[in-house]
Design a protein around this motif. Structure first.
Motif, short mmCIF file in Angstrom:
data_model
loop_
_atom_site.label_atom_id
_atom_site.label_comp_id
_atom_site.label_asym_id
_atom_site.label_seq_id
_atom_site.Cartn_x
_atom_site.Cartn_y
_atom_site.Cartn_z
N SER A 72 4.61 0.11 -5.37
CA SER A 72 3.40 0.61 -4.69
C SER A 72 2.34 0.15 -5.34
O SER A 72 0.99 0.42 -4.77
N CYS A 99 5.21 3.41 1.32
CA CYS A 99 6.21 3.58 0.18
C CYS A 99 7.53 4.21 1.09
O CYS A 99 8.64 3.69 0.70
N HIS A 154 1.00 -1.07 -0.05
CA HIS A 154 0.02 0.03 -0.18
C HIS A 154 0.92 1.17 -0.10
O HIS A 154 1.96 1.17 0.74
N PRO A 155 0.51 2.26 -0.84
CA PRO A 155 1.17 3.64 -0.81
C PRO A 155 1.73 4.19 0.54
O PRO A 155 2.51 4.72 0.78
N LEU A 156 0.77 3.70 1.57
CA LEU A 156 1.05 4.23 2.95
C LEU A 156 2.26 3.78 3.44
O LEU A 156 3.17 4.26 4.17
#
Lengths: 295, 295
Positions: free
Chosen positions: B174, B167, B163-165
Motif C-alpha cells: 500500500s 488494499c 493506493h490503499p483504496l
C-alpha cells in the motif's frame, strides 16, 4: 422469530443481546449509522437496545436543538462518546475566521454535551489548490490555535486520520502517524486521535502506531471495508463482518494500547440508511459481539 | 483549428507537439490509456504522435500475438517502458502453481519485448480471508521465488504500491515504503519499484521515500486524482491537470532521485476510453508538457 442481519438479510448468527448484557458495556452508537433518527430517537433507540453510549452529529444536534439534546442525553443516562465533527481547517486566509468560529461553536457544543471528545476531520485541499504540504501546515497552525479555546472548556480535540481516498476533498491527515505527530505536540488531555478501522486498516505500520497511540486514543470507531467498492465513496462503509477487516486483531491492538473507552459503530452506507434503524441497531449489537468485542 | 482537450472539451492551452519535439523524449503511452487500440494501433499511434516509448498490456499482447507484437515494436523503433502486469500472488497454496506459472509467462513476454520492467500488482486479500499480514508475507515469499526466474531473463520486476483504496482487492503493498522494504532485499537490477502518482500522491513521507528510491525506480507512471471520486473506483483516474496532483513537485522529486527514464501516462477512465484514441494521445502530450515535464 428468526432475526435477520441488516443489510445482508442473512439470519443472525448471535441472538440480539438484551439491555443490561455486560457485553454491551462499551458499545456506542454513532448517530450517522441510524441517519434517519433525530437526536431524541437515537437516544431512545440506544436506551431500548441497552447501548450505553452515543456519538452525536452537529447537524442533528442543530435540528433538535442543543439544549433539548443536552436534556435528552442527561435524562437517558447515556454517555456521549463523541461529537462529530469539527475541522475543515484547510481553507484560504479569507475563510479563516469563519472556520475558526464554526469550530469554536463545535467545541461549545461538545462541552455542553459533556462529550468525550470533538472529532476533527481536518479538511482537504482548498478549491483550485494542489499545495498538499501547505494544506497540512495550515491544519497544524489552526489546531494549535483551537487547542487554547478547547482546553479552557475541557474538550479534547480528536484528530481523525482519513483514508487516503479522502485526501483531496475531506482530510489531508492521511495516516495515524501524521495524526500522532500532530497530537503529540499537545498534552494528551487536549489533543488525541480517532482510530477508525475504515480509515487505517490498510496501514502496514498499524501495530506500532496503535501502540504509540497509547494514552492518545480519544475515540475508537468501527465499520468494515467492503468490496466491490460502492459507487458513492462517501457511503462505502459496511457492517462489521460484511467485509475485509480483521476486527479481532484490531481490538487486541487497541486493548494492548490500554484503551478501555467506548467503541463507536459509525457506518455510512445507503442500504443501511434505508433500513429500519432499530433493525440496524440490533444487527450492529450482534455483529459487535461477534466480531469486535475485545477478548 | 482549435484543439480541444480530452475529456474536458476545453480548448488546449498548448499546441500539440510535433513528432521530433525534444520535449517528448521521455514520454511513454501506457496502452491502457488508449484502451480501444490493439498493440499495432497503439504502436502506430505513438509513432504518429512522436511518442518514443510504450507500455504494453498482456491482454492486448495476447490478442495481437506475442511474436507480432515484438515485430511491431521492433519495426517502430519504440522503447517498451513496461509490460503490465504480473502479480496477484496472494492466493492460497492451491493457487500457487497457477499464479507462478502465469507470472513466469509474463516474465517471458517482458523479456521477448525487451521491456524496461514487468510491473507487479501483487494482489489483494484472498477470497474469504481477512489475514492482511499473511497476504503480505506471501507476496514477499513469491517475489523472492520469481526473482530467480526473472534475473535469468534479465527482466526487472517492478513492485507497484497500490493506493490503499485497493488494499482489499488488488494490492496489499500500500505504500512506497513497503515496496522499497521489499525491493531492497534484492539487487536493484532484479527488483525495482513503480511510482504511480495516483497511488502515492497522498503519502506524507513522499519526499523522503522518493529520495530513498534512487536507483530503484523501474517505472514512473502519471495520471491525476480527480473529484468527485468516480462511481467505478477502477476507472477513477484523470488526465493530468484535471485533478489535485502537483505534478511539478512530483517530477522534481523524481528528477532529484536521479531518475531519467520514461514517464508513462496511464489513465483508467471511462470518458477517456470512450474518446477517439488519437485525440486522447494529443491531449496527453500537451498536458505532459504543461504539467509533468521535469523542469
Amino acid at each position: 422469530m428468526i432475526e435477520l442481519d441488516v443489510p445482508s438479510g442473512r439470519p443472525a448468527r448471535f441472538a440480539t443481546p438484551a439491555p443490561g448484557d455486560p457485553r454491551l458495556a462499551r458499545l456506542s452508537l454513532n448517530q450517522r449509522t441510524t441517519q434517519r433518527w433525530s437526536v431524541l430517537e437515537a437516544v431512545e433507540g440506544c436506551v431500548a437496545a441497552g447501548i450505553p453510549s452515543i456519538g452525536l452529529w452537529r447537524e442533528q444536534i442543530a435540528e433538535y436543538g442543543l439544549d433539548r439534546s443536552c436534556r435528552a442525553v442527561a435524562r437517558s443516562g447515556l454517555r456521549v462518546s463523541s461529537v462529530c465533527r469539527g475541522g475543515f481547517l484547510t481553507g484560504p486566509a479569507a475563510d479563516h475566521e469563519r472556520a475558526m468560529s464554526d469550530n469554536r461553536r463545535a467545541i461549545d457544543e461538545a462541552a455542553a454535551l459533556g462529550a468525550g471528545c470533538l472529532v476533527m476531520v481536518v479538511g482537504g485541499l482548498p478549491e483550485g489548490s494542489r499545495d498538499l504540504p501547505g494544506a497540512r501546515r495550515r491544519v497544524e497552525e489552526r489546531i494549535a490555535e483551537l487547542t487554547v479555546y478547547a482546553a479552557e472548556r475541557n474538550v479534547q480535540l480528536a484528530i481523525e486520520p482519513m483514508h487516503p481516498l479522502f485526501c483531496a476533498d475531506r482530510g489531508v491527515i492521511s495516516t495515524l502517524r501524521q495524526a500522532l505527530d500532530l497530537a503529540e505536540r499537545f498534552p494528551s488531555e487536549q489533543v488525541g486521535v480517532v482510530i477508525d478501522t475504515f480509515h487505517v486498516w490498510w496501514d502496514p505500520d498499524l501495530p506500532e502506531l496503535i501502540a504509540r497511540a497509547a494514552g492518545r486514543i480519544a475515540a475508537f470507531q468501527v465499520c468494515d471495508w467492503i468490496t466491490p467498492f460502492p459507487a458513492d465513496a462517501l457511503l462505502s462503509r459496511g457492517m462489521m463482518g460484511d467485509g475485509h477487516i480483521d476486527f479481532g486483531s484490531f481490538s487486541s491492538l487497541i486493548q494492548l494500547a490500554g484503551y478501555r473507552g467506548d467503541i463507536e459503530v459509525e457506518i455510512f452506507n445507503a442500504e443501511i440508511w434505508a433500513a429500519e434503524p432499530s433493525s440496524t441497531v440490533a444487527t450492529l449489537a450482534r455483529r459487535y459481539i461477534e466480531h469486535v468485542l475485545p477478548a
